[in-house]
Design a protein around this motif. Structure first.
Motif, mmCIF file in Angstrom:
data_model
loop_
_atom_site.group_PDB
_atom_site.id
_atom_site.type_symbol
_atom_site.label_atom_id
_atom_site.label_comp_id
_atom_site.label_asym_id
_atom_site.label_seq_id
_atom_site.Cartn_x
_atom_site.Cartn_y
_atom_site.Cartn_z
ATOM 1 N N MET A 78 0.827 -1.203 0.000
ATOM 2 C CA MET A 78 0.000 0.000 0.000
ATOM 3 C C MET A 78 0.863 1.255 0.000
ATOM 4 O O MET A 78 0.533 2.256 -0.659
ATOM 5 C CB MET A 78 -0.947 -0.022 1.204
ATOM 6 N N ALA A 79 1.981 1.220 0.738
ATOM 7 C CA ALA A 79 2.874 2.372 0.764
ATOM 8 C C ALA A 79 3.493 2.621 -0.609
ATOM 9 O O ALA A 79 3.628 3.774 -1.045
ATOM 10 C CB ALA A 79 3.974 2.153 1.803
ATOM 11 N N ALA A 80 3.852 1.542 -1.302
ATOM 12 C CA ALA A 80 4.422 1.689 -2.641
ATOM 13 C C ALA A 80 3.398 2.282 -3.611
ATOM 14 O O ALA A 80 3.731 3.149 -4.430
ATOM 15 C CB ALA A 80 4.912 0.327 -3.148
ATOM 16 N N GLU A 81 2.160 1.830 -3.515
ATOM 17 C CA GLU A 81 1.125 2.385 -4.389
ATOM 18 C C GLU A 81 0.868 3.850 -4.070
ATOM 19 O O GLU A 81 0.635 4.665 -4.971
ATOM 20 C CB GLU A 81 -0.172 1.585 -4.256
ATOM 21 N N LEU A 82 0.924 4.196 -2.793
ATOM 22 C CA LEU A 82 0.734 5.596 -2.410
ATOM 23 C C LEU A 82 1.810 6.480 -3.024
ATOM 24 O O LEU A 82 1.515 7.575 -3.528
ATOM 25 C CB LEU A 82 0.745 5.716 -0.885
ATOM 26 N N ARG A 83 3.047 6.010 -3.007
ATOM 27 C CA ARG A 83 4.129 6.794 -3.614
ATOM 28 C C ARG A 83 3.900 6.960 -5.111
ATOM 29 O O ARG A 83 4.142 8.043 -5.671
ATOM 30 C CB ARG A 83 5.473 6.114 -3.348
ATOM 31 N N GLN A 84 3.429 5.918 -5.782
ATOM 32 C CA GLN A 84 3.198 5.989 -7.214
ATOM 33 C C GLN A 84 2.056 6.947 -7.567
ATOM 34 O O GLN A 84 2.073 7.612 -8.601
ATOM 35 C CB GLN A 84 2.892 4.596 -7.765
ATOM 36 N N ARG A 85 1.068 7.005 -6.695
ATOM 37 C CA ARG A 85 -0.118 7.802 -6.994
ATOM 38 C C ARG A 85 -0.038 9.223 -6.440
ATOM 39 O O ARG A 85 -0.935 10.033 -6.712
ATOM 40 C CB ARG A 85 -1.363 7.123 -6.406
ATOM 41 N N LEU A 86 0.992 9.526 -5.698
ATOM 42 C CA LEU A 86 1.041 10.799 -4.988
ATOM 43 C C LEU A 86 1.022 12.000 -5.940
ATOM 44 O O LEU A 86 0.167 12.887 -5.817
ATOM 45 C CB LEU A 86 2.289 10.846 -4.099
ATOM 46 N N LEU A 87 1.931 12.045 -6.898
ATOM 47 C CA LEU A 87 1.977 13.184 -7.809
ATOM 48 C C LEU A 87 0.738 13.278 -8.697
ATOM 49 O O LEU A 87 0.158 14.368 -8.831
ATOM 50 C CB LEU A 87 3.258 13.122 -8.652
#
Length: 211
Positions: A78-87
């Protein structure tokens, strides 16, 4: 063995074994607790406001996984997906926050009479707001699995036109969540994941069968 004896043996074999006292409710409590914890984390991560778009998308993916596999995905995933979706989610967050500010001000001005139009204009504005909010709510389940906000919103608009009852139901469960959040602020911090779960359930029950 006579027929009566064979029948009794079959009944005994088909009788399910007891699962143990309290096992069922403990499992349900565990599952709901996971969603409450996820909702609490999502609320905390949304406090900067510009992260709301990314958090909602990750929350939708996590809840969909929970519904399909009876468990949350690993937190590192979930943390990795959050980083990908942040910008990509920053633009959505900014537009959403600005839209909310404009809507609140417009409703206040119309209600106070500062802007001409009176009750008819206020009713028309509220109907338009409800329609746009329904589109956003119907888009949330479509974010699961890496879906983009643009595609999800387009799908939400299509779903509202095809199944208006789904939009009304989504607004209804959101209104219930909002009332709970206002009346029970502490509980409101735990509600985001439960609300997203309700939106996924509506999507699967009302939208997908008609797709």
């Amino acid at each position: 063995m006579n027929a009566a004896g064979r029948g009794s043996a079959m009944v005994r074999r088909r009788t399910p074994e007891p699962t143990g006292s309290g096992r069922g409710w403990k499992e349900q409590l565990r599952r709901v607790s996971e969603l409450c914890l996820l909702g609490l984390v999502a609320t905390a991560l949304s406090l900067p406001l510009v992260t709301i778009g990314a958090v909602v998308a990750v929350l939708s993916s996590a809840v969909a996984h929970w519904a399909d596999h009876d468990d949350l995905p690993p937190w590192r995933v979930m943390a990795a997906e959050l980083r990908q979706r942040l910008l990509p989610g920053v633009a959505v967050s900014v537009v959403g926050v600005l839209a909310a500010v404009v809507v609140v001000n417009q409703v206040r001005w119309l209600a106070s009479g500062a802007v001409p139009g009176g009750t008819p204009a206020l009713v028309a504005l509220l109907v338009a707001i409800a329609g746009l909010l329904a589109v956003v709510l119907l888009a949330v389940p479509r974010l699961a699995g890496g879906g983009s906000w643009r595609a999800a919103l387009a799908g939400g608009w299509t779903a509202l036109l095809r199944v208006p009852a789904a939009g009304a139901a989504a607004l209804g469960v959101t209104l219930i969540a909002a009332v709970l959040a206002v009346t029970l602020p502490g509980v409101g911090l735990l509600l985001p994941a439960l609300l997203v779960l309700a939106l996924h359930a509506l999507h699967r029950a009302l939208v997908l069968p008609r797709s």
